[in-house]
Design a protein around this motif. Structure first.
Motif, PDB file in Angstrom:
ATOM      1  N   LEU A 123       0.836  -1.202   0.000  1.00  0.00           N
ATOM      2  CA  LEU A 123       0.000   0.000   0.000  1.00  0.00           C
ATOM      3  C   LEU A 123       0.873   1.254   0.000  1.00  0.00           C
ATOM      4  CD1 LEU A 123      -2.754  -0.980   2.597  1.00  0.00           C
ATOM      5  CD2 LEU A 123      -3.031  -0.733   0.106  1.00  0.00           C
ATOM      6  N   PRO A 124       0.422   2.311  -0.654  1.00  0.00           N
ATOM      7  CA  PRO A 124       1.156   3.587  -0.583  1.00  0.00           C
ATOM      8  C   PRO A 124       1.269   4.035   0.881  1.00  0.00           C
ATOM      9  CG  PRO A 124      -0.598   3.691  -2.229  1.00  0.00           C
ATOM     10  CD  PRO A 124      -0.780   2.401  -1.479  1.00  0.00           C
ATOM     11  N   SER A 125       2.294   4.808   1.183  1.00  0.00           N
ATOM     12  CA  SER A 125       2.568   5.174   2.582  1.00  0.00           C
ATOM     13  C   SER A 125       1.442   5.976   3.228  1.00  0.00           C
ATOM     14  CB  SER A 125       3.877   5.957   2.666  1.00  0.00           C
ATOM     15  OG  SER A 125       3.783   7.133   1.881  1.00  0.00           O
ATOM     16  N   HIS A 126       0.648   6.677   2.455  1.00  0.00           N
ATOM     17  CA  HIS A 126      -0.428   7.498   3.021  1.00  0.00           C
ATOM     18  C   HIS A 126      -1.754   6.724   3.160  1.00  0.00           C
ATOM     19  CE1 HIS A 126      -0.989   7.823  -1.306  1.00  0.00           C
ATOM     20  NE2 HIS A 126      -2.236   8.185  -1.078  1.00  0.00           N
ATOM     21  N   ILE A 127      -1.743   5.442   2.821  1.00  0.00           N
ATOM     22  CA  ILE A 127      -2.928   4.597   2.919  1.00  0.00           C
ATOM     23  C   ILE A 127      -2.657   3.489   3.930  1.00  0.00           C
ATOM     24  CG2 ILE A 127      -4.470   3.019   1.668  1.00  0.00           C
ATOM     25  CD1 ILE A 127      -4.605   5.892   0.656  1.00  0.00           C
ATOM     26  N   ASN A 128      -3.608   3.223   4.801  1.00  0.00           N
ATOM     27  CA  ASN A 128      -3.464   2.147   5.790  1.00  0.00           C
ATOM     28  C   ASN A 128      -4.518   1.079   5.559  1.00  0.00           C
ATOM     29  OD1 ASN A 128      -1.284   3.181   7.450  1.00  0.00           O
ATOM     30  ND2 ASN A 128      -2.732   4.750   8.098  1.00  0.00           N
ATOM     31  N   LEU A 129      -4.123  -0.156   5.796  1.00  0.00           N
ATOM     32  CA  LEU A 129      -5.090  -1.245   5.755  1.00  0.00           C
ATOM     33  C   LEU A 129      -5.946  -1.126   7.005  1.00  0.00           C
ATOM     34  CD1 LEU A 129      -6.135  -3.765   4.322  1.00  0.00           C
ATOM     35  CD2 LEU A 129      -4.437  -5.088   5.603  1.00  0.00           C
ATOM     36  N   HIS A 130      -7.237  -1.041   6.829  1.00  0.00           N
ATOM     37  CA  HIS A 130      -8.168  -0.909   7.958  1.00  0.00           C
ATOM     38  C   HIS A 130      -8.672  -2.271   8.412  1.00  0.00           C
ATOM     39  CE1 HIS A 130     -12.180  -0.425   9.775  1.00  0.00           C
ATOM     40  NE2 HIS A 130     -11.624   0.606  10.366  1.00  0.00           N
ATOM     41  N   SER A 131      -9.151  -3.087   7.435  1.00  0.00           N
ATOM     42  CA  SER A 131      -9.703  -4.386   7.811  1.00  0.00           C
ATOM     43  C   SER A 131      -9.784  -5.317   6.610  1.00  0.00           C
ATOM     44  CB  SER A 131     -11.099  -4.223   8.424  1.00  0.00           C
ATOM     45  OG  SER A 131     -11.993  -3.673   7.485  1.00  0.00           O
ATOM     46  N   LEU A 132      -9.868  -6.596   6.931  1.00  0.00           N
ATOM     47  CA  LEU A 132     -10.111  -7.646   5.947  1.00  0.00           C
ATOM     48  C   LEU A 132     -11.229  -8.530   6.474  1.00  0.00           C
ATOM     49  CD1 LEU A 132      -6.524  -8.974   5.077  1.00  0.00           C
ATOM     50  CD2 LEU A 132      -7.900  -7.359   3.774  1.00  0.00           C
ATOM     51  N   LYS A 133     -12.040  -9.001   5.569  1.00  0.00           N
ATOM     52  CA  LYS A 133     -13.057  -9.991   5.914  1.00  0.00           C
ATOM     53  C   LYS A 133     -12.916 -11.118   4.904  1.00  0.00           C
ATOM     54  CE  LYS A 133     -18.057 -10.701   6.273  1.00  0.00           C
ATOM     55  NZ  LYS A 133     -19.377 -10.034   6.192  1.00  0.00           N
ATOM     56  N   LEU A 134     -12.618 -12.307   5.393  1.00  0.00           N
ATOM     57  CA  LEU A 134     -12.478 -13.473   4.535  1.00  0.00           C
ATOM     58  C   LEU A 134     -13.641 -14.409   4.820  1.00  0.00           C
ATOM     59  CD1 LEU A 134     -10.813 -15.000   2.415  1.00  0.00           C
ATOM     60  CD2 LEU A 134      -9.590 -16.093   4.314  1.00  0.00           C
ATOM     61  N   GLN A 135     -14.552 -14.479   3.857  1.00  0.00           N
ATOM     62  CA  GLN A 135     -15.744 -15.298   4.009  1.00  0.00           C
ATOM     63  C   GLN A 135     -15.494 -16.655   3.358  1.00  0.00           C
ATOM     64  OE1 GLN A 135     -19.219 -13.032   3.282  1.00  0.00           O
ATOM     65  NE2 GLN A 135     -20.591 -14.774   3.449  1.00  0.00           N
ATOM     66  N   GLU A 136     -15.629 -17.701   4.168  1.00  0.00           N
ATOM     67  CA  GLU A 136     -15.370 -19.066   3.722  1.00  0.00           C
ATOM     68  C   GLU A 136     -16.643 -19.720   3.180  1.00  0.00           C
ATOM     69  OE1 GLU A 136     -12.582 -21.635   6.093  1.00  0.00           O
ATOM     70  OE2 GLU A 136     -14.426 -22.766   6.423  1.00  0.00           O
ATOM     71  N   THR A 137     -17.748 -19.454   3.832  1.00  0.00           N
ATOM     72  CA  THR A 137     -19.058 -19.933   3.397  1.00  0.00           C
ATOM     73  C   THR A 137     -20.043 -18.778   3.540  1.00  0.00           C
ATOM     74  OG1 THR A 137     -19.859 -20.648   5.573  1.00  0.00           O
ATOM     75  CG2 THR A 137     -18.535 -22.250   4.319  1.00  0.00           C
ATOM     76  N   GLU A 138     -21.282 -19.000   3.198  1.00  0.00           N
ATOM     77  CA  GLU A 138     -22.303 -17.954   3.334  1.00  0.00           C
ATOM     78  C   GLU A 138     -22.459 -17.492   4.776  1.00  0.00           C
ATOM     79  OE1 GLU A 138     -24.157 -16.120   1.108  1.00  0.00           O
ATOM     80  OE2 GLU A 138     -22.730 -17.015  -0.290  1.00  0.00           O
ATOM     81  N   THR A 139     -22.147 -18.358   5.735  1.00  0.00           N
ATOM     82  CA  THR A 139     -22.399 -18.025   7.135  1.00  0.00           C
ATOM     83  C   THR A 139     -21.150 -17.998   8.014  1.00  0.00           C
ATOM     84  OG1 THR A 139     -22.833 -20.356   7.658  1.00  0.00           O
ATOM     85  CG2 THR A 139     -24.733 -19.017   7.011  1.00  0.00           C
ATOM     86  N   SER A 140     -19.967 -18.185   7.426  1.00  0.00           N
ATOM     87  CA  SER A 140     -18.746 -18.264   8.234  1.00  0.00           C
ATOM     88  C   SER A 140     -17.652 -17.388   7.643  1.00  0.00           C
ATOM     89  CB  SER A 140     -18.249 -19.720   8.283  1.00  0.00           C
ATOM     90  OG  SER A 140     -19.250 -20.566   8.781  1.00  0.00           O
ATOM     91  N   PHE A 141     -17.051 -16.554   8.511  1.00  0.00           N
ATOM     92  CA  PHE A 141     -15.973 -15.691   8.038  1.00  0.00           C
ATOM     93  C   PHE A 141     -15.038 -15.319   9.175  1.00  0.00           C
ATOM     94  CE2 PHE A 141     -19.695 -13.084   8.962  1.00  0.00           C
ATOM     95  CZ  PHE A 141     -19.194 -12.096   9.810  1.00  0.00           C
ATOM     96  N   ALA A 142     -13.843 -14.871   8.801  1.00  0.00           N
ATOM     97  CA  ALA A 142     -12.855 -14.361   9.750  1.00  0.00           C
ATOM     98  C   ALA A 142     -12.582 -12.911   9.384  1.00  0.00           C
ATOM     99  CB  ALA A 142     -11.568 -15.172   9.671  1.00  0.00           C
ATOM    100  N   GLU A 143     -12.372 -12.083  10.409  1.00  0.00           N
ATOM    101  CA  GLU A 143     -12.089 -10.674  10.173  1.00  0.00           C
ATOM    102  C   GLU A 143     -10.784 -10.277  10.857  1.00  0.00           C
ATOM    103  OE1 GLU A 143     -16.031  -8.153   9.811  1.00  0.00           O
ATOM    104  OE2 GLU A 143     -16.032  -9.333  11.665  1.00  0.00           O
ATOM    105  N   TRP A 144     -10.056  -9.373  10.194  1.00  0.00           N
ATOM    106  CA  TRP A 144      -8.829  -8.793  10.731  1.00  0.00           C
ATOM    107  C   TRP A 144      -9.020  -7.287  10.742  1.00  0.00           C
ATOM    108  CZ3 TRP A 144      -5.572  -5.045   9.066  1.00  0.00           C
ATOM    109  CH2 TRP A 144      -4.315  -4.955   9.677  1.00  0.00           C
ATOM    110  N   TYR A 145      -8.730  -6.646  11.881  1.00  0.00           N
ATOM    111  CA  TYR A 145      -8.805  -5.187  11.995  1.00  0.00           C
ATOM    112  C   TYR A 145      -7.457  -4.652  12.452  1.00  0.00           C
ATOM    113  CZ  TYR A 145     -13.859  -5.016  11.409  1.00  0.00           C
ATOM    114  OH  TYR A 145     -15.123  -5.084  10.888  1.00  0.00           O
ATOM    115  N   ALA A 146      -6.999  -3.597  11.823  1.00  0.00           N
ATOM    116  CA  ALA A 146      -5.730  -2.979  12.215  1.00  0.00           C
ATOM    117  C   ALA A 146      -5.799  -2.535  13.659  1.00  0.00           C
ATOM    118  CB  ALA A 146      -5.431  -1.795  11.290  1.00  0.00           C
TER     119      ALA A 146
END
Length: 150
Positions: A123-146
């Motif tokens: 990512l460019p230096s002035h942009i930060n990763l805020h979050s990721l959501k990885l959905q494995e199925t329609e009802t199951s997912f993992a989230e990452w937050y900075a």
């Protein structure tokens, strides 16, 4: 100036197996993953910049995520290389299959941590990763937050 969050969504097909797991996921199987990538930053205020008003061009974010995640993991099978699955991985590779060996148990939780590290590096230096959501199925997912990982 306000901080704005920008989200781009991706999808890819990946197989995996969880070595030592006590349920069905110990068997090789696959998922139609959906990945939501959210970055945060301030819109560009320079009128002469072709990206005036954008936090980041969606196309630029797409290039990063496609090259680091989607193009790598799509239609691949992921195994923890520190398990006996290494033998299965070798057999599949020898037969022309796309196999990825990782240092971790390839759960959604661990994959989202890996993906966050890969994306942040580009990512460019002035942009930060805020979050990721990885959905494995329609009802199951993992989230990452900075904010949870500061």
């Amino acid at each position: 100036m306000s901080n704005i969050r920008i989200t781009k969504q991706f999808s890819f097909e990946t197989g995996h197996a969880l070595y030592g797991y006590d349920g069905k996921c110990r068997n090789v199987h696959g998922h139609s993953y959906k990945l939501s990538v959210t970055v945060i930053g301030q819109p560009i205020t320079d009128n002469d910049n072709v990206k005036f008003g954008m936090v980041i061009d969606f196309g630029d974010l797409k290039k990063i995520v496609k090259s680091e995640i989607v193009d790598v993991f799509d239609h691949a099978t992921v195994f923890n290389k520190n398990t006996p699955h290494i033998e299965l991985a070798k057999e599949l590779k020898d037969r022309g299959h796309h196999v990825i060996l990782v240092e971790y148990q390839p759960t959604s939780e661990n994959m989202v941590i890996d993906f966050a590290e890969k994306i942040k590096k580009h990512l460019p230096s002035h942009i930060n990763l805020h979050s990721l959501k990885l959905q494995e199925t329609e009802t199951s997912f993992a989230e990452w937050y900075a904010s949870d990982n500061a």
